[in-house]
Motif scaffolding. Structure first.
Motif, PDB file in Angstrom:
ATOM      1  N   HIS A   1     -30.440  60.904  22.760  1.00 33.46           N
ATOM      2  CA  HIS A   1     -30.793  59.585  23.278  1.00 33.46           C
ATOM      3  C   HIS A   1     -31.129  58.555  22.193  1.00 33.46           C
ATOM      4  CE1 HIS A   1     -31.586  62.328  26.730  1.00 33.46           C
ATOM      5  NE2 HIS A   1     -30.926  61.376  27.353  1.00 33.46           N
TER       6      HIS A   1
ATOM      7  N   ASP B   1     -35.000  62.662  19.291  1.00 36.50           N
ATOM      8  CA  ASP B   1     -34.095  63.069  20.365  1.00 36.50           C
ATOM      9  C   ASP B   1     -32.727  62.548  19.977  1.00 36.50           C
ATOM     10  OD1 ASP B   1     -32.455  63.090  22.641  1.00 36.50           O
ATOM     11  OD2 ASP B   1     -34.187  62.975  23.978  1.00 36.50           O
TER      12      ASP B   1
ATOM     13  N   ARG C   1     -34.380  72.564  20.897  1.00 35.25           N
ATOM     14  CA  ARG C   1     -35.255  71.428  21.231  1.00 35.25           C
ATOM     15  C   ARG C   1     -35.528  70.569  20.002  1.00 35.25           C
ATOM     16  NH1 ARG C   1     -39.193  73.279  26.042  1.00 35.25           N
ATOM     17  NH2 ARG C   1     -37.851  74.879  26.921  1.00 35.25           N
ATOM     18  N   ASN C   2     -34.550  70.501  19.113  1.00 36.70           N
ATOM     19  CA  ASN C   2     -34.704  69.752  17.851  1.00 36.70           C
ATOM     20  C   ASN C   2     -35.932  70.209  17.063  1.00 36.70           C
ATOM     21  OD1 ASN C   2     -32.433  67.904  18.127  1.00 36.70           O
ATOM     22  ND2 ASN C   2     -33.581  66.990  19.821  1.00 36.70           N
TER      23      ASN C   2
END
Lengths: 296, 296
Positions: free
Chosen positions: A73, A70, A148-149
């Motif tokens: 984050h 992610d 979404r990576n």
């Protein structure tokens, strides 16, 4: 001055590079297991790099790590080999220890950026042929991570309904036939890395090894074609552990691509064999790319 | 004021739209055969649109056309149904007759831009399910054409070694199972478009038709998954002639995606069914997108 870390299942490799991508210093330590332990070893590498580069420097550290990252984050999921728990606040913890801003990304993404810099290409598909198979895309100079990576998860595209079951739950995934694990199943390395053992045996005259090598190369060629017919990058780079066998891999895959094109004027017009490159086996591609992550 | 033309095998549809993408006027004529003839009919559409919009206007005309388009030179190859010779200087000729600057692109690329505008999406994969199968990609607001204008040629990615031979010379290409032609082979339309006939028969209770529909939907789901696992767009749009059957197509493909994900936690985490959209069947998606081509 840029600083980048490539965190793998067996080692952490850190580099200091100039903004032009020249390698100025490098440090390597063994990878421990567990989130806090990995952070501590990574911090040790950062300190050693600062000492080697002669000053505190590197307010930003780029980090490539295996797993689903992610990026926003600075957390990672499925970093199974490292024993890092899902959602562990990696960037925050490493930042707290080192005082640097940490930019975390997937290791294949980092390697694609490194390959782009080392090869002088702005538009490429990078194939990471390791235990598994993943791709990473640098399109017109920009890393394509996806919504979404999940961009580059081509290892889990099924390509043969009669193929083996994949760990992901599907059947006939590309990863089951075009990866280091796929080689290890067909040609166990007896201590050596399987790809090395296979290509060595083929070079030494084993007809059986040559057949396995060519079948493997044809499946890697499938992966190259899949990336080329979807995003059409200027070049496709072969990287990851399997690419350590060097130029012999590129030659075998280029040969397989030429064979596939022999039956198809359409494929021939795209010259996939001519667009194939090898990630420099003697350069720290992923660590250098991680350093560039921090620069962007 | 933007002007766009969608040149297809049977008709040329032209629109005038506001810069916001609102439809202001549209004109339709039958498609002739031959380069000069297509240019003459396209010029006729431009004149009628200018008259309808009340002025000379539209110094730029965007044009979407089937085939391999050389965007830089404004030429097209493999525009077989239109009888336009390879390398015919389409943009130059239409520009000379109309006095407009002509921006030529592939029809799927134009449709992807139109779908992005109509659906309010900046990041999408567009599947053009027509006679054949092609995709087009708008990534983070930018059309991805590829290094050789071959991005989106997913119809010629082999997905089944035991599949039928494709016209391109390869075996088991996705297009042989996920396209309008694939439906027509399994369920001839008897005058009606095959997709319409198939979905109508399934809705009317034919068990055989329902089985063919579901098998077809599963192969379209394969195409959706392939695009999603390679570039990971925020949404995937079903378009092209087959999508004229409407919401029923989206439902069938979403169902197939959910079935594929049932066996795979990895696929489930990507929620492909929830990211599926239908190109608005009642809107001139490709002509509107062509108009936007001219604006960029």
């Amino acid at each position: 001055m840029l600083m980048g870390l490539d965190i793998g299942g067996t080692k952490i490799l850190g580099v200091v590079a100039s903004v032009e991508g020249d390698l100025l210093a490098s440090v390597r330590v063994a990878s421990p297991t567990g989130g806090d332990q990995v952070v501590a070893s990574a911090a040790e590498v950062v300190e050693k790099l600062r000492a080697a580069a002669g000053g505190p420097g590197a307010g930003v550290v780029g980090v490539g790590i295996p797993g689903l990252v992610d990026v926003e984050h600075g957390t990672v999921r499925h970093a199974v080999n490292l024993g890092v728990a899902d959602g562990y606040p990696f960037s925050e913890r490493l930042g707290a220890v080192t005082g640097a801003r940490v930019v975390l990304d997937n290791d294949a993404n980092a390697a694609a950026l490194g390959a782009a810099a080392l090869l002088g290409e702005r538009d490429l598909g990078y194939l990471s042929l390791g235990t598994g198979l993943a791709a990473a895309l640098v399109l017109d100079g920009v890393l394509r991570r996806g919504s979404r990576n999940a961009a580059g998860e081509i290892g889990h595209i099924p390509v043969d309904p009669a193929g083996p079951r994949c760990e992901c739950g599907q059947v006939g995934c590309l990863e089951t036939v075009a990866s280091g694990s796929a080689i290890a199943t067909l040609w166990p390395g007896d201590g050596q890395p399987a790809a090395q053992a296979l290509f060595d045996a083929a070079a030494a005259g084993s007809v059986e090894a040559a057949a396995v090598r060519d079948r493997f190369a044809a499946r890697v060629a499938d992966a190259v074609r899949l990336v080329a017919l979807t995003v059409d990058p200027a070049v496709v780079v072969l990287g990851g552990g399997v690419a350590q066998v060097g130029e012999r891999l590129r030659v075998a895959v280029a040969h397989a691509l030429a064979e596939q094109a022999a039956a198809s004027p359409f494929l021939r017009s795209l010259d996939l064999a001519g667009r194939l490159r090898l990630a420099p086996p003697d350069r720290p591609v992923a660590a250098l790319g991680a350093a560039l992550l921090g620069a962007s």
